[in-house]
Enzyme design. Structure first.
Site, mmCIF file in Angstrom:
data_model
loop_
_atom_site.group_PDB
_atom_site.id
_atom_site.type_symbol
_atom_site.label_atom_id
_atom_site.label_comp_id
_atom_site.label_asym_id
_atom_site.label_seq_id
_atom_site.Cartn_x
_atom_site.Cartn_y
_atom_site.Cartn_z
ATOM 1 N N ARG A 1 4.907 11.258 -2.318
ATOM 2 C CA ARG A 1 4.531 11.063 -0.925
ATOM 3 C C ARG A 1 5.754 11.166 -0.020
ATOM 4 N NH1 ARG A 1 4.702 4.966 1.084
ATOM 5 N NH2 ARG A 1 3.849 5.235 3.160
ATOM 6 N N GLU B 1 13.019 -9.198 2.014
ATOM 7 C CA GLU B 1 12.189 -8.060 2.435
ATOM 8 C C GLU B 1 12.928 -6.771 2.082
ATOM 9 O OE1 GLU B 1 11.529 -8.090 6.663
ATOM 10 O OE2 GLU B 1 10.580 -6.122 6.659
ATOM 11 N N ASP C 1 1.823 -15.410 7.068
ATOM 12 C CA ASP C 1 1.411 -16.808 6.896
ATOM 13 C C ASP C 1 1.496 -17.239 5.432
ATOM 14 O OD1 ASP C 1 1.018 -17.220 9.561
ATOM 15 O OD2 ASP C 1 -1.172 -17.095 9.499
ATOM 16 N N ASN D 1 8.153 -5.510 -0.614
ATOM 17 C CA ASN D 1 8.045 -4.329 0.224
ATOM 18 C C ASN D 1 6.555 -4.219 0.537
ATOM 19 O OD1 ASN D 1 7.902 -1.883 1.485
ATOM 20 N ND2 ASN D 1 9.020 -0.730 -0.083
ATOM 21 N N HIS E 1 12.830 -2.348 2.050
ATOM 22 C CA HIS E 1 12.221 -1.059 2.388
ATOM 23 C C HIS E 1 13.128 0.055 1.888
ATOM 24 C CE1 HIS E 1 9.340 -3.012 4.994
ATOM 25 N NE2 HIS E 1 10.337 -3.704 5.490
ATOM 26 N N LEU E 2 12.504 1.131 1.469
ATOM 27 C CA LEU E 2 13.301 2.293 1.062
ATOM 28 C C LEU E 2 13.919 2.969 2.279
ATOM 29 C CD1 LEU E 2 10.342 2.681 -0.907
ATOM 30 C CD2 LEU E 2 12.199 3.756 -2.119
ATOM 31 N N SER E 3 13.105 3.144 3.322
ATOM 32 C CA SER E 3 13.567 3.886 4.499
ATOM 33 C C SER E 3 14.219 2.957 5.527
ATOM 34 C CB SER E 3 12.381 4.618 5.145
ATOM 35 O OG SER E 3 11.434 3.688 5.632
ATOM 36 N N TYR F 1 11.059 9.112 1.484
ATOM 37 C CA TYR F 1 11.106 8.077 0.447
ATOM 38 C C TYR F 1 11.800 8.496 -0.850
ATOM 39 C CZ TYR F 1 7.764 5.911 3.616
ATOM 40 O OH TYR F 1 7.161 5.380 4.719
ATOM 41 N N ARG G 1 12.942 5.120 12.692
ATOM 42 C CA ARG G 1 11.685 5.866 12.636
ATOM 43 C C ARG G 1 10.832 5.561 13.881
ATOM 44 N NH1 ARG G 1 9.239 5.054 6.869
ATOM 45 N NH2 ARG G 1 7.945 6.789 7.624
ATOM 46 N N ARG H 1 7.317 0.870 13.647
ATOM 47 C CA ARG H 1 7.915 0.361 12.403
ATOM 48 C C ARG H 1 9.045 -0.626 12.670
ATOM 49 N NH1 ARG H 1 5.483 3.619 8.384
ATOM 50 N NH2 ARG H 1 5.048 5.659 9.240
ATOM 51 N N HIS I 1 4.200 -4.199 9.237
ATOM 52 C CA HIS I 1 4.151 -4.081 10.690
ATOM 53 C C HIS I 1 2.864 -4.643 11.292
ATOM 54 C CE1 HIS I 1 7.316 -1.413 9.449
ATOM 55 N NE2 HIS I 1 6.454 -0.613 8.844
ATOM 56 N N ALA J 1 3.096 -0.567 4.920
ATOM 57 C CA ALA J 1 2.671 -0.601 6.321
ATOM 58 C C ALA J 1 2.186 -1.987 6.761
ATOM 59 C CB ALA J 1 1.587 0.440 6.558
ATOM 60 N N PRO K 1 0.789 -1.227 0.000
ATOM 61 C CA PRO K 1 0.000 0.000 0.000
ATOM 62 C C PRO K 1 0.823 1.280 0.000
ATOM 63 C CG PRO K 1 -0.170 -1.140 2.108
ATOM 64 C CD PRO K 1 0.487 -2.078 1.161
ATOM 65 N N ASN K 2 0.312 2.235 -0.754
ATOM 66 C CA ASN K 2 0.846 3.600 -0.862
ATOM 67 C C ASN K 2 2.157 3.704 -1.638
ATOM 68 O OD1 ASN K 2 -1.263 4.859 0.705
ATOM 69 N ND2 ASN K 2 -0.394 3.822 2.472
HETATM 70 C C1 DQA Z 1 8.216 1.283 3.802
HETATM 71 C C2 DQA Z 1 8.286 1.474 5.320
HETATM 72 C C3 DQA Z 1 6.929 1.271 5.963
HETATM 73 O O1 DQA Z 1 7.008 1.475 7.354
HETATM 74 C C4 DQA Z 1 5.917 2.251 5.398
HETATM 75 O O2 DQA Z 1 4.642 2.005 5.924
HETATM 76 C C5 DQA Z 1 5.898 2.254 3.910
HETATM 77 C C6 DQA Z 1 7.154 2.173 3.185
HETATM 78 C C7 DQA Z 1 9.551 1.611 3.116
HETATM 79 O O3 DQA Z 1 9.749 1.178 1.988
HETATM 80 O O4 DQA Z 1 10.384 2.326 3.683
HETATM 81 O O5 DQA Z 1 4.837 2.378 3.291
HETATM 82 O O6 DQA Z 1 7.914 -0.063 3.541
#
Ligand code: DQA
Length: 150
Positions: free
Chosen positions: A18, A100, A88, A75, A102-104, A23, A109, A113, A81, A78, A10-11
């Site tokens: 964003r 796994e 599963d 990735n 993640h950008l951040s 990011y 943070r 997270r 978390h 959210a 998501p997002n």
């Molecule tokens: C994220 C980190 C997550 O905590 C956050 O909800 C995201 C992006 C990242 O790529 O840094 O949507 O997965």
């Protein structure tokens, strides 16, 4: 060519617009084309997907083996978390390395997270390198596949 699936949660469709201070300014489309370009050099075929829906992400994970993917990058945004359901689904995958991404840097943070359900199952985790995290994850999966298949 080996096929690898990259799932974005998501997002992540809003990357580039964003919270750019966290990011970065690169869009998901640009990350996709850079990742595909890099993977091709390594003889890997990458398929990128993005969804804001948990069920769709779970269905993609479930179809991984049937569709003959050799590796999975995820990735989960959210859902990382919160989603025991995604964890599963990943647990049910056999013989496919999971990275796994993640950008951040999720450990620098908010407290919430720091918990990742994906980490419980992933072979490894790459975070904190912005868009470049995806390229590093391709390198990691390539290395795991080499070790596995010679
Ligand atoms: C994220 C980190 C997550 O905590 C956050 O909800 C995201 C992006 C990242 O790529 O840094 O949507 O997965």
């Amino acid at each position: 060519m080996k096929k690898i699936l990259v799932i974005n949660g998501p997002n992540l469709n809003l990357l580039g617009e964003r919270e750019v201070e966290i990011y970065g300014k690169t869009s998901l489309e640009d990350i996709e084309s850079e990742t595909i370009k890099f993977a091709k050099i390594n003889k890997i075929d990458v398929e990128f997907k993005q969804s804001n829906e948990e069920s769709e992400i779970i269905n993609w994970i479930q179809s991984c083996m049937k569709n003959n993917y050799k590796g999975l990058l995820i990735n989960a945004g959210a859902y990382t978390h919160t989603s025991i359901a995604i964890m599963d689904a990943l647990k049910a995958i056999e013989n496919i390395p999971i990275i796994e991404v993640h950008l951040s840097n999720i450990h620098q943070r908010e407290e919430f997270r720091k918990k990742s359900y994906i980490s419980e199952v992933a072979d490894g985790v790459i975070f904190g390198f912005g868009a470049h995290s995806y390229i590093l994850a391709i390198m990691a999966i390539e290395n795991l596949l080499k070790k596995k298949n010679g």
